[in-house]
Write an enzyme that holds these catalytic residues in place. Structure first.
Site, PDB file in Angstrom:
ATOM      1  N   CYS A 112       0.813  -1.234   0.000  1.00 18.11           N
ATOM      2  CA  CYS A 112       0.000   0.000   0.000  1.00 18.11           C
ATOM      3  C   CYS A 112       0.845   1.282   0.000  1.00 18.11           C
ATOM      4  O   CYS A 112       0.330   2.362  -0.258  1.00 18.11           O
ATOM      5  CB  CYS A 112      -0.960   0.000   1.183  1.00 18.11           C
ATOM      6  SG  CYS A 112      -2.111  -1.379   1.148  1.00 18.11           S
ATOM      7  N   HIS A 254      -3.225   7.218   2.898  1.00 20.93           N
ATOM      8  CA  HIS A 254      -3.613   5.940   2.276  1.00 20.93           C
ATOM      9  C   HIS A 254      -5.008   5.555   2.768  1.00 20.93           C
ATOM     10  O   HIS A 254      -5.275   5.536   3.974  1.00 20.93           O
ATOM     11  CB  HIS A 254      -2.586   4.871   2.647  1.00 20.93           C
ATOM     12  CG  HIS A 254      -3.062   3.490   2.346  1.00 20.93           C
ATOM     13  ND1 HIS A 254      -3.579   3.127   1.116  1.00 20.93           N
ATOM     14  CD2 HIS A 254      -3.115   2.376   3.110  1.00 20.93           C
ATOM     15  CE1 HIS A 254      -3.932   1.857   1.150  1.00 20.93           C
ATOM     16  NE2 HIS A 254      -3.654   1.383   2.357  1.00 20.93           N
ATOM     17  N   ASN A 284     -10.184   0.056   0.187  1.00 23.22           N
ATOM     18  CA  ASN A 284      -8.717   0.149   0.182  1.00 23.22           C
ATOM     19  C   ASN A 284      -8.210  -0.462  -1.129  1.00 23.22           C
ATOM     20  O   ASN A 284      -8.310  -1.672  -1.334  1.00 23.22           O
ATOM     21  CB  ASN A 284      -8.171  -0.623   1.398  1.00 23.22           C
ATOM     22  CG  ASN A 284      -6.650  -0.605   1.474  1.00 23.22           C
ATOM     23  OD1 ASN A 284      -5.971  -0.299   0.498  1.00 23.22           O
ATOM     24  ND2 ASN A 284      -6.122  -0.953   2.629  1.00 23.22           N
TER      25      ASN A 284
HETATM   26  N1  COA Z   1     -18.196  -8.248   9.743  1.00 18.11           N
HETATM   27  C1  COA Z   1     -18.605  -8.535  10.975  1.00 18.11           C
HETATM   28  N2  COA Z   1     -17.771  -8.840  11.961  1.00 18.11           N
HETATM   29  C2  COA Z   1     -16.443  -8.855  11.686  1.00 18.11           C
HETATM   30  C3  COA Z   1     -15.942  -8.551  10.401  1.00 18.11           C
HETATM   31  C4  COA Z   1     -16.886  -8.259   9.415  1.00 18.11           C
HETATM   32  N3  COA Z   1     -16.514  -7.961   8.147  1.00 18.11           N
HETATM   33  N4  COA Z   1     -14.601  -8.649  10.434  1.00 18.11           N
HETATM   34  C5  COA Z   1     -14.257  -8.973  11.679  1.00 18.11           C
HETATM   35  N5  COA Z   1     -15.382  -9.116  12.441  1.00 18.11           N
HETATM   36  C6  COA Z   1     -15.491  -9.497  13.838  1.00 18.11           C
HETATM   37  C7  COA Z   1     -14.345 -10.327  14.323  1.00 18.11           C
HETATM   38  O1  COA Z   1     -14.536 -11.679  13.997  1.00 18.11           O
HETATM   39  C8  COA Z   1     -14.405 -10.078  15.802  1.00 18.11           C
HETATM   40  O2  COA Z   1     -15.397 -10.883  16.357  1.00 18.11           O
HETATM   41  P1  COA Z   1     -15.143 -11.577  17.778  1.00 18.11           P
HETATM   42  O3  COA Z   1     -14.981 -10.449  18.758  1.00 18.11           O
HETATM   43  O4  COA Z   1     -16.408 -12.379  17.975  1.00 18.11           O
HETATM   44  O5  COA Z   1     -13.917 -12.400  17.630  1.00 18.11           O
HETATM   45  C9  COA Z   1     -14.892  -8.642  15.907  1.00 18.11           C
HETATM   46  O6  COA Z   1     -15.471  -8.323  14.625  1.00 18.11           O
HETATM   47  C10 COA Z   1     -13.777  -7.670  16.162  1.00 18.11           C
HETATM   48  O7  COA Z   1     -12.700  -7.999  15.306  1.00 18.11           O
HETATM   49  P2  COA Z   1     -11.431  -7.127  15.254  1.00 18.11           P
HETATM   50  O8  COA Z   1     -10.443  -7.708  14.288  1.00 18.11           O
HETATM   51  O9  COA Z   1     -10.969  -6.849  16.646  1.00 18.11           O
HETATM   52  O10 COA Z   1     -12.101  -5.812  14.640  1.00 18.11           O
HETATM   53  P3  COA Z   1     -11.456  -4.416  14.419  1.00 18.11           P
HETATM   54  O11 COA Z   1     -12.253  -3.399  15.094  1.00 18.11           O
HETATM   55  O12 COA Z   1      -9.977  -4.434  14.650  1.00 18.11           O
HETATM   56  O13 COA Z   1     -11.693  -4.226  12.858  1.00 18.11           O
HETATM   57  C11 COA Z   1     -10.458  -4.306  10.829  1.00 18.11           C
HETATM   58  C12 COA Z   1     -11.123  -5.115  11.931  1.00 18.11           C
HETATM   59  C13 COA Z   1      -9.806  -5.294   9.854  1.00 18.11           C
HETATM   60  C14 COA Z   1     -11.519  -3.489  10.116  1.00 18.11           C
HETATM   61  C15 COA Z   1      -9.421  -3.378  11.483  1.00 18.11           C
HETATM   62  O14 COA Z   1      -8.588  -4.107  12.313  1.00 18.11           O
HETATM   63  C16 COA Z   1      -8.611  -2.635  10.478  1.00 18.11           C
HETATM   64  O15 COA Z   1      -9.125  -1.821   9.757  1.00 18.11           O
HETATM   65  N6  COA Z   1      -7.298  -2.891  10.462  1.00 18.11           N
HETATM   66  C17 COA Z   1      -6.428  -2.212   9.531  1.00 18.11           C
HETATM   67  C18 COA Z   1      -6.658  -2.738   8.168  1.00 18.11           C
HETATM   68  C19 COA Z   1      -5.928  -1.985   7.161  1.00 18.11           C
HETATM   69  O16 COA Z   1      -6.087  -0.813   7.056  1.00 18.11           O
HETATM   70  N7  COA Z   1      -5.120  -2.677   6.393  1.00 18.11           N
HETATM   71  C20 COA Z   1      -4.417  -2.135   5.324  1.00 18.11           C
HETATM   72  C21 COA Z   1      -3.229  -1.440   5.800  1.00 18.11           C
HETATM   73  S1  COA Z   1      -2.241  -1.143   4.439  1.00 18.11           S
END
Ligand code: COA
Length: 356
Positions: A112, A254, A284
């Site tokens: 990215c 980004h 993204n």
């Molecule tokens: N829909 C519903 N629930 C979801 C989900 C979805 N699409 N994706 C994850 N969950 C659930 C998980 O399973 C978890 O459930 P649990 O508590 O029962 O285990 C819960 O939501 C929380 O998951 P978590 O990973 O802690 O969520 P989060 O708030 O961290 O959000 C992301 C997940 C991926 C959106 C977040 O971590 C994120 O944006 N990370 C950065 C990603 C990014 O920008 N990457 C590119 C960088 S270059």
């Protein structure tokens, strides 16, 4: 006289298939409400099978060259983590399809952060007199590497391409790029990765598994790094440029996650409404994210001559990078940015990428 790379055109291209949150909720255990509130994403565009990264790159490149008012360039740099093939690089194919065979052409792999890294290398080509004009493209088709069963990554990534044309100019003229700040931390190598397909796989003791080709990401840790690395890198590049945060008219981060972008703005002390972004509509798009956001904002007339712009990105590697520029000119009469059908100019035999 010192030479600098000056931005003189932008372009972008999205594939034709718009995938809304409700479309994903029909396939996965997720909901529009969850996706919007956790990521700020409302839709993304996914390439149909048969459309490769080079198709989107060519579409964006064509538009950027037209916007720059001329098709000749000395080099084509493609930032991508989803090349058409493991080798050769995608850039020579893109150059040939744009009628630019003969130009230097190479890929930059920084996931990215790829577009900012590519801009820096292109600016270096111009500064050293190796090239007078360079086409820089960020293009990715993550839809081909997403695990369809992984709701935490499937909802985030979209496909697309964005491009910029740089020409030789002076460091004090509007549009001049730089300074830059680039960095990496390979201790986070596993946080954003596709494990299979590379030379390390044959060193592994277990036979390859189907999931090895899929993208994987440690979301929570990546979130934390993304905010920290982009805000530190932005602060460094602003200090190098001698700008205060209050000088920044537009923050183009980004487009990873709306909440990451908001936290970044808060950490830097830049009002959130100064953040340029299209994540709600495109998700993204990895290396395409910054040039797509820039091109959308230019086409919408948001970027005005003299506006000071801060670009900052974070991605797999881990990698990060930032750059500043002063927006060079009024928006030209532009075609609507989307849709941009991917052009069908792929030569015979170049159709066997991982998307087919
Ligand atoms: N829909 C519903 N629930 C979801 C989900 C979805 N699409 N994706 C994850 N969950 C659930 C998980 O399973 C978890 O459930 P649990 O508590 O029962 O285990 C819960 O939501 C929380 O998951 P978590 O990973 O802690 O969520 P989060 O708030 O961290 O959000 C992301 C997940 C991926 C959106 C977040 O971590 C994120 O944006 N990370 C950065 C990603 C990014 O920008 N990457 C590119 C960088 S270059």
């Amino acid at each position: 006289m010192t030479r600098a790379a000056v931005l003189c055109g932008t372009g972008s291209c999205l594939p034709g298939r718009r995938v809304g949150n409700d479309d994903l909720a029909a396939l996965l255990d997720t909901s529009d409400e969850w996706i919007r509130s956790r990521t700020g994403i409302g839709a993304r565009y996914w390439a149909e099978p048969g459309t490769a990264t080079s198709d989107l790159a060519v579409g964006a490149g064509q538009r950027a060259l037209k916007d720059a008012g001329g098709s000749a360039v000395d080099a084509v740099v493609v930032a991508t983590a989803t090349p058409d093939r493991v080798l050769p690089a995608t850039a020579p194919l893109v150059a040939a399809r744009l009628g630019l065979a003969g130009a230097a052409a190479y890929d930059v792999a920084a996931v990215c952060t790829g577009f900012v890294y590519a801009l820096a290398t292109a600016a270096g080509l111009i500064a050293t007199g190796t090239a007078d004009r360079v086409l820089v493209i960020g293009a990715d088709t993550f839809s081909g590497i997403l695990d369809p069963a992984d709701r935490s990554t499937s909802v985030i990534f979209g496909d697309g391409a964005g491009a910029a044309v740089l020409r030789a100019g002076r460091p004090d003229e509007p549009g001049a790029l730089g300074p830059f700040d680039l960095g990496s931390d390979g201790d986070g190598y596993d946080l954003i990765t596709v494990r299979g397909g590379g030379s390390a796989q044959r060193l592994s003791e277990r036979p390859p598994e189907r999931g090895d080709g899929y993208f994987s990401m440690a979301g929570k840790e990546v979130f934390r790094h993304a905010v920290l690395r982009m805000s530190q890198s932005s602060a460094r590049v602003l200090a190098r440029a001698g700008w205060r945060t209050s000088d920044v008219r537009w923050l183009v981060g980004h487009q990873a996650n709306r909440r990451i972008l908001d936290r970044l703005a808060d950490d830097l002390g830049i009002p959130r409404e100064r953040g340029i972004g299209n994540i709600a509509e495109v998700g993204n798009t990895s290396a395409a994210s910054i040039p797509l956001a820039l091109d959308d904002a230019a086409a919408a007339g948001l970027l005005r001559p003299g506006d000071r712009v801060l670009l900052t990105a974070f991605g797999g590697g881990l990698t990060w990078g930032s750059a500043v520029l002063t927006w060079p000119r009024p928006a030209t009469d532009r075609e609507p940015v989307h849709p941009c059908p991917a052009p069908n100019t792929r030569p015979e035999g170049a159709t066997d990428g991982h998307h087919v």
